[in-house]
Design a protein around this motif. Structure first.
Motif, PDB file in Angstrom:
ATOM      1  N   GLU A 129     -70.832 -21.373  29.854  1.00  0.00           N
ATOM      2  CA  GLU A 129     -69.659 -20.859  29.012  1.00  0.00           C
ATOM      3  C   GLU A 129     -68.242 -20.627  30.108  1.00  0.00           C
ATOM      4  OE1 GLU A 129     -69.779 -19.725  26.082  1.00  0.00           O
ATOM      5  OE2 GLU A 129     -71.741 -20.462  26.330  1.00  0.00           O
ATOM      6  N   GLY A 130     -68.546 -21.153  31.335  1.00  0.00           N
ATOM      7  CA  GLY A 130     -67.212 -21.656  32.176  1.00  0.00           C
ATOM      8  C   GLY A 130     -66.854 -19.998  32.659  1.00  0.00           C
ATOM      9  N   HIS A 131     -67.509 -19.269  32.876  1.00  0.00           N
ATOM     10  CA  HIS A 131     -67.128 -17.688  33.367  1.00  0.00           C
ATOM     11  C   HIS A 131     -66.696 -17.871  34.879  1.00  0.00           C
ATOM     12  CE1 HIS A 131     -68.266 -15.882  29.896  1.00  0.00           C
ATOM     13  NE2 HIS A 131     -69.736 -16.099  29.977  1.00  0.00           N
ATOM     14  N   PHE A 132     -67.495 -18.992  35.617  1.00  0.00           N
ATOM     15  CA  PHE A 132     -67.264 -18.870  37.009  1.00  0.00           C
ATOM     16  C   PHE A 132     -66.220 -19.709  37.255  1.00  0.00           C
ATOM     17  CE2 PHE A 132     -67.501 -21.106  41.103  1.00  0.00           C
ATOM     18  CZ  PHE A 132     -67.657 -20.037  41.988  1.00  0.00           C
ATOM     19  N   ILE A 133     -65.880 -20.755  36.437  1.00  0.00           N
ATOM     20  CA  ILE A 133     -64.680 -21.602  36.748  1.00  0.00           C
ATOM     21  C   ILE A 133     -63.423 -20.982  36.190  1.00  0.00           C
ATOM     22  CG2 ILE A 133     -63.677 -23.711  35.745  1.00  0.00           C
ATOM     23  CD1 ILE A 133     -66.301 -25.196  35.319  1.00  0.00           C
ATOM     24  N   ARG A 134     -63.484 -20.221  34.981  1.00  0.00           N
ATOM     25  CA  ARG A 134     -62.214 -19.404  34.760  1.00  0.00           C
ATOM     26  C   ARG A 134     -61.712 -18.469  35.629  1.00  0.00           C
ATOM     27  NH1 ARG A 134     -61.952 -21.185  29.410  1.00  0.00           N
ATOM     28  NH2 ARG A 134     -63.621 -21.497  28.440  1.00  0.00           N
ATOM     29  N   ARG A 135     -62.792 -17.878  36.535  1.00  0.00           N
ATOM     30  CA  ARG A 135     -62.468 -16.731  37.615  1.00  0.00           C
ATOM     31  C   ARG A 135     -61.669 -17.463  38.746  1.00  0.00           C
ATOM     32  NH1 ARG A 135     -66.730 -12.852  40.679  1.00  0.00           N
ATOM     33  NH2 ARG A 135     -65.029 -11.824  42.164  1.00  0.00           N
ATOM     34  N   TYR A 136     -62.256 -18.703  39.083  1.00  0.00           N
ATOM     35  CA  TYR A 136     -61.316 -19.278  40.254  1.00  0.00           C
ATOM     36  C   TYR A 136     -60.544 -20.328  40.119  1.00  0.00           C
ATOM     37  CZ  TYR A 136     -64.551 -16.443  43.023  1.00  0.00           C
ATOM     38  OH  TYR A 136     -65.205 -15.361  43.795  1.00  0.00           O
ATOM     39  N   VAL A 137     -60.417 -20.883  38.890  1.00  0.00           N
ATOM     40  CA  VAL A 137     -59.436 -21.740  38.425  1.00  0.00           C
ATOM     41  C   VAL A 137     -58.882 -21.291  37.082  1.00  0.00           C
ATOM     42  CG1 VAL A 137     -59.204 -24.204  37.889  1.00  0.00           C
ATOM     43  CG2 VAL A 137     -61.254 -23.639  39.248  1.00  0.00           C
TER      44      VAL A 137
ATOM     45  N   LEU B 164     -57.102 -22.942  34.191  1.00  0.00           N
ATOM     46  CA  LEU B 164     -58.040 -23.473  32.940  1.00  0.00           C
ATOM     47  C   LEU B 164     -58.526 -22.435  32.092  1.00  0.00           C
ATOM     48  CD1 LEU B 164     -60.148 -26.206  34.867  1.00  0.00           C
ATOM     49  CD2 LEU B 164     -58.034 -26.466  33.495  1.00  0.00           C
ATOM     50  N   ALA B 165     -57.920 -21.081  32.067  1.00  0.00           N
ATOM     51  CA  ALA B 165     -58.460 -20.239  31.243  1.00  0.00           C
ATOM     52  C   ALA B 165     -58.613 -20.298  30.103  1.00  0.00           C
ATOM     53  CB  ALA B 165     -57.692 -18.977  31.637  1.00  0.00           C
ATOM     54  N   THR B 166     -57.348 -20.920  29.319  1.00  0.00           N
ATOM     55  CA  THR B 166     -57.117 -21.049  27.995  1.00  0.00           C
ATOM     56  C   THR B 166     -57.872 -22.378  27.276  1.00  0.00           C
ATOM     57  OG1 THR B 166     -54.992 -22.335  28.292  1.00  0.00           O
ATOM     58  CG2 THR B 166     -55.026 -19.841  27.992  1.00  0.00           C
ATOM     59  N   VAL B 167     -58.549 -23.228  28.457  1.00  0.00           N
ATOM     60  CA  VAL B 167     -59.012 -24.607  27.838  1.00  0.00           C
ATOM     61  C   VAL B 167     -60.327 -24.344  27.201  1.00  0.00           C
ATOM     62  CG1 VAL B 167     -60.272 -26.690  28.712  1.00  0.00           C
ATOM     63  CG2 VAL B 167     -57.991 -25.665  29.628  1.00  0.00           C
ATOM     64  N   PRO B 168     -60.590 -24.865  25.864  1.00  0.00           N
ATOM     65  CA  PRO B 168     -61.806 -24.498  24.846  1.00  0.00           C
ATOM     66  C   PRO B 168     -62.960 -24.964  25.852  1.00  0.00           C
ATOM     67  CG  PRO B 168     -60.092 -25.570  23.804  1.00  0.00           C
ATOM     68  CD  PRO B 168     -59.335 -25.665  25.284  1.00  0.00           C
TER      69      PRO B 168
ATOM     70  N   HIS C  18     -64.386 -28.573  26.297  1.00  0.00           N
ATOM     71  CA  HIS C  18     -63.370 -29.450  27.432  1.00  0.00           C
ATOM     72  C   HIS C  18     -63.301 -28.799  28.663  1.00  0.00           C
ATOM     73  CE1 HIS C  18     -62.151 -32.160  23.982  1.00  0.00           C
ATOM     74  NE2 HIS C  18     -61.604 -30.915  23.376  1.00  0.00           N
ATOM     75  N   LEU C  19     -63.826 -27.833  28.969  1.00  0.00           N
ATOM     76  CA  LEU C  19     -63.646 -26.998  30.171  1.00  0.00           C
ATOM     77  C   LEU C  19     -64.205 -27.919  31.590  1.00  0.00           C
ATOM     78  CD1 LEU C  19     -62.466 -24.523  31.799  1.00  0.00           C
ATOM     79  CD2 LEU C  19     -64.750 -23.319  31.367  1.00  0.00           C
ATOM     80  N   HIS C  20     -65.259 -28.320  31.329  1.00  0.00           N
ATOM     81  CA  HIS C  20     -66.132 -28.999  32.203  1.00  0.00           C
ATOM     82  C   HIS C  20     -65.638 -30.564  32.667  1.00  0.00           C
ATOM     83  CE1 HIS C  20     -68.976 -25.725  31.843  1.00  0.00           C
ATOM     84  NE2 HIS C  20     -68.975 -26.003  30.360  1.00  0.00           N
ATOM     85  N   ALA C  21     -64.781 -30.956  31.682  1.00  0.00           N
ATOM     86  CA  ALA C  21     -64.131 -32.318  31.960  1.00  0.00           C
ATOM     87  C   ALA C  21     -62.597 -32.302  31.317  1.00  0.00           C
ATOM     88  CB  ALA C  21     -64.925 -33.423  31.574  1.00  0.00           C
ATOM     89  N   PRO C  22     -61.887 -31.376  31.792  1.00  0.00           N
ATOM     90  CA  PRO C  22     -60.593 -31.158  31.126  1.00  0.00           C
ATOM     91  C   PRO C  22     -59.741 -32.489  30.675  1.00  0.00           C
ATOM     92  CG  PRO C  22     -60.507 -30.335  33.321  1.00  0.00           C
ATOM     93  CD  PRO C  22     -61.699 -30.716  32.979  1.00  0.00           C
TER      94      PRO C  22
ATOM     95  N   GLU D 280     -51.555 -29.448  24.841  1.00  0.00           N
ATOM     96  CA  GLU D 280     -50.355 -28.599  24.440  1.00  0.00           C
ATOM     97  C   GLU D 280     -50.631 -27.464  23.806  1.00  0.00           C
ATOM     98  OE1 GLU D 280     -46.378 -29.335  21.523  1.00  0.00           O
ATOM     99  OE2 GLU D 280     -47.910 -30.906  21.631  1.00  0.00           O
ATOM    100  N   ALA D 281     -51.643 -27.550  22.880  1.00  0.00           N
ATOM    101  CA  ALA D 281     -52.074 -26.048  22.348  1.00  0.00           C
ATOM    102  C   ALA D 281     -52.395 -25.172  23.326  1.00  0.00           C
ATOM    103  CB  ALA D 281     -53.214 -26.597  21.242  1.00  0.00           C
ATOM    104  N   CYS D 282     -53.065 -25.651  24.422  1.00  0.00           N
ATOM    105  CA  CYS D 282     -53.720 -24.617  25.274  1.00  0.00           C
ATOM    106  C   CYS D 282     -52.924 -24.522  26.374  1.00  0.00           C
ATOM    107  CB  CYS D 282     -55.296 -24.724  25.705  1.00  0.00           C
ATOM    108  SG  CYS D 282     -55.439 -26.405  26.609  1.00  0.00           S
ATOM    109  N   GLY D 283     -51.690 -25.091  26.426  1.00  0.00           N
ATOM    110  CA  GLY D 283     -50.715 -24.848  27.378  1.00  0.00           C
ATOM    111  C   GLY D 283     -51.015 -25.425  28.981  1.00  0.00           C
ATOM    112  N   VAL D 284     -52.178 -26.335  28.942  1.00  0.00           N
ATOM    113  CA  VAL D 284     -52.509 -26.982  30.227  1.00  0.00           C
ATOM    114  C   VAL D 284     -52.334 -28.519  30.085  1.00  0.00           C
ATOM    115  CG1 VAL D 284     -54.429 -27.464  31.514  1.00  0.00           C
ATOM    116  CG2 VAL D 284     -54.054 -25.320  30.528  1.00  0.00           C
ATOM    117  N   LYS D 285     -51.347 -29.054  30.746  1.00  0.00           N
ATOM    118  CA  LYS D 285     -51.226 -30.597  30.997  1.00  0.00           C
ATOM    119  C   LYS D 285     -51.784 -30.990  32.294  1.00  0.00           C
ATOM    120  CE  LYS D 285     -47.562 -34.101  30.924  1.00  0.00           C
ATOM    121  NZ  LYS D 285     -48.221 -34.786  29.942  1.00  0.00           N
TER     122      LYS D 285
END
Length: 496
Positions: free
Chosen positions: A425-433, A436-440, A443-447, A456-461
């Motif tokens: 679910e990306g809980h650990f990743i979102r805490r320390y990165v 990437l908090a808004t990445v679905p 896609h979170l594991h390979a953004p 553009e939709a999640c504001g992460v280029k």
């Protein structure tokens, strides 16, 4: 416990090092059974401390643990004589000033510590003072666990089986019994003489500054160990099921207390042994790995700086300009692989890294980036609050496939699938990165796989807000197989 004669020496000195507790303490037991009066000392050893950064969390942890140990000893009528200097000179000087006939310490297995202890023993001998070393930081050492042929093990599973067999033999629980430190036939803890009883130096006196240890809720000393153990025991039954998931509270978080001896390995192994449940057995397995790596270091000190398997010293690691940039990206958690980056940022921010992530990060550095394991080992040694040479070296050589009983060189962790499996679910990743908090989640594991519209939709280029991958895993895997094949004289797929 071994039966020792009644106290015969008038005075003994116990030299505390990585055993900062006043109970179940082998050296303290031996001293109190062999001398009428027992003094206690700790040295902030300058040859160890001087090269460290001024904001080292370990020094703050040790300082707090020493203060607590001193208070505990004083409550029992004793106290801790604390010095800041070269232990090889300070301990013989103190022993002579106290009129001690013997100095006791708990055995250390690191080559530098062994050499230091040899110098101390030689200086003591010049003054007619004995030096005694006791086993305390492991359950078994020396010749206690050997193959049927009488040789040391180099593969973990048969070592574990022999370790467990020795414990299960009649009377085997002897090795898990606590060392008493008071009672009939024991000497007494003696208060430090006034002329030697200097105030505990502050962190500033030692040349160090406070860190974020308190913010991280890392409580030093025996009290910190007790609190962590009390928190873990209700979770022990689920240890096996949860230990690999960094986003949940699945592990014990006791490693720093084992490292500095603010609790007893015999107590922990005994708890796991007596419990016998699935979680307890998995946890005991990790404690046996700890003994195994201490044994490897003691038997093969050359692993400090060299591969356990000498043929792999010929591996041609990447050391070009690109490697330097990639190493810097790995250190900072900017590789473009979210789980690796989250792991490195956890390390940098807290001085701790989850054990599963230590394997993932080490595999990534050595097998995706092709960088020498010794560089990663050294970086962990600088950052980890629970840094232990035996375990750190063993873990890195396992991941790099250069060590004893190591991960086969052709088994290479895929950082994306590891991420999907252990932080789904990306809980650990979102805490320390957090970028990437808004990445679905998909896609979170390979953004980098997100298309422009999703970015553009999640504001992460990618390439602006979060880096693109520094290396392609598939290509890196082929390069690693070729690197090992060149040394082994095999086909690159490892099967030739």
């Amino acid at each position: 416990m071994p039966i020792l004669p009644p106290p015969s020496a008038d005075a003994a000195l116990v030299w505390f090092r990585r055993d900062l507790r006043d109970y179940d303490h082998a050296a303290l037991y031996r001293a109190l059974k062999s001398a009428r009066r027992v003094y206690c000392a700790f040295v902030f050893d300058r040859p160890i401390l001087d090269p460290l950064p001024r904001d080292d969390r370990r020094v703050e942890f040790i300082h707090g643990s020493v203060a607590e140990l001193d208070a505990a000893l004083r409550a029992r009528g004793g106290g801790l004589i604390v010095r800041h200097g070269d232990a090889a000179a300070e301990i013989p000087r103190l022993a002579a000033a106290l009129g001690a006939g013997v100095v006791f310490a708990n055995r250390d297995y690191e080559p530098v510590a062994i050499a230091r202890d040899a110098r101390v023993a030689a200086r003591l001998a010049e003054s007619g003072i004995a030096f005694g070393a006791a086993k305390d930081q492991v359950v078994f050492d020396g010749d206690e666990v050997l193959t049927q042929g009488g040789a040391p093990f180099s593969v973990f599973t048969p070592y574990k089986n022999a370790w467990l067999k020795r414990l299960a033999a009649p009377g085997g629980d002897f090795y898990l019994r606590p060392y008493p430190t008071e009672g009939a036939g024991f000497g007494i803890l003696a208060a430090p003489p006034a002329e030697l009883d200097l105030p505990l130096p502050s962190l500033a006196d030692l040349g160090f500054a406070p860190t974020n240890l308190a913010d991280l809720k890392v409580l030093p000393g025996m009290a910190g160990a007790r609190a962590r153990l009390a928190d873990f025991l209700p979770r022990l039954a689920r240890y096996k099921a949860l230990r690999d998931f960094p986003g949940v509270k699945g592990v014990s978080y006791l490693s720093v207390h084992l490292r500095f001896g603010t609790l007893s390995i015999r107590e922990l192994a005994g708890l796991a042994w007596r419990d016998g449940g699935e979680g307890a057995q998995a946890w005991l397995n990790e404690l046996i790995w700890r003994d195994f790596y201490f044994m490897i270091l003691a038997r093969h000190p050359r692993v400090v700086g060299a591969c356990f398997r000498p043929e792999y010293d010929a591996l041609a690691w990447d050391d070009g300009p690109d490697a330097e940039e990639r190493f810097a990206a790995w250190c900072a958690g900017r590789t473009g692989y979210p789980l690796v980056d989250a792991a490195q940022r956890q390390l940098n921010q807290t001085g701790y890294m989850h054990n599963r992530l230590r394997m993932v990060s080490a595999s990534f550095l050595t097998k995706d980036l092709g960088i020498d394991w010794r560089r990663g080992e050294a970086y962990f040694a600088e950052q980890l609050i629970d840094f232990d040479l035996a375990a750190n070296n063993g873990g890195w050589q396992w991941a790099a496939s250069t060590g004893c009983d190591a991960q086969p060189y052709f088994r290479i962790f895929n950082p994306v699938t590891q991420s999907e499996k252990f932080d789904p679910e990306g809980h650990f990743i979102r805490r320390y990165v957090p970028e990437l908090a808004t990445v679905p989640a998909k896609h979170l594991h390979a953004p980098w796989t997100m298309g422009p519209l999703v970015q553009e939709a999640c504001g992460v280029k990618i390439g602006r807000d979060y880096p693109a991958p520094v290396v392609d895993h598939a290509s890196a895997r082929e390069a690693t197989l070729a690197r090992f094949a060149k040394v082994r004289g095999t086909e690159p797929d490892g099967q030739g």
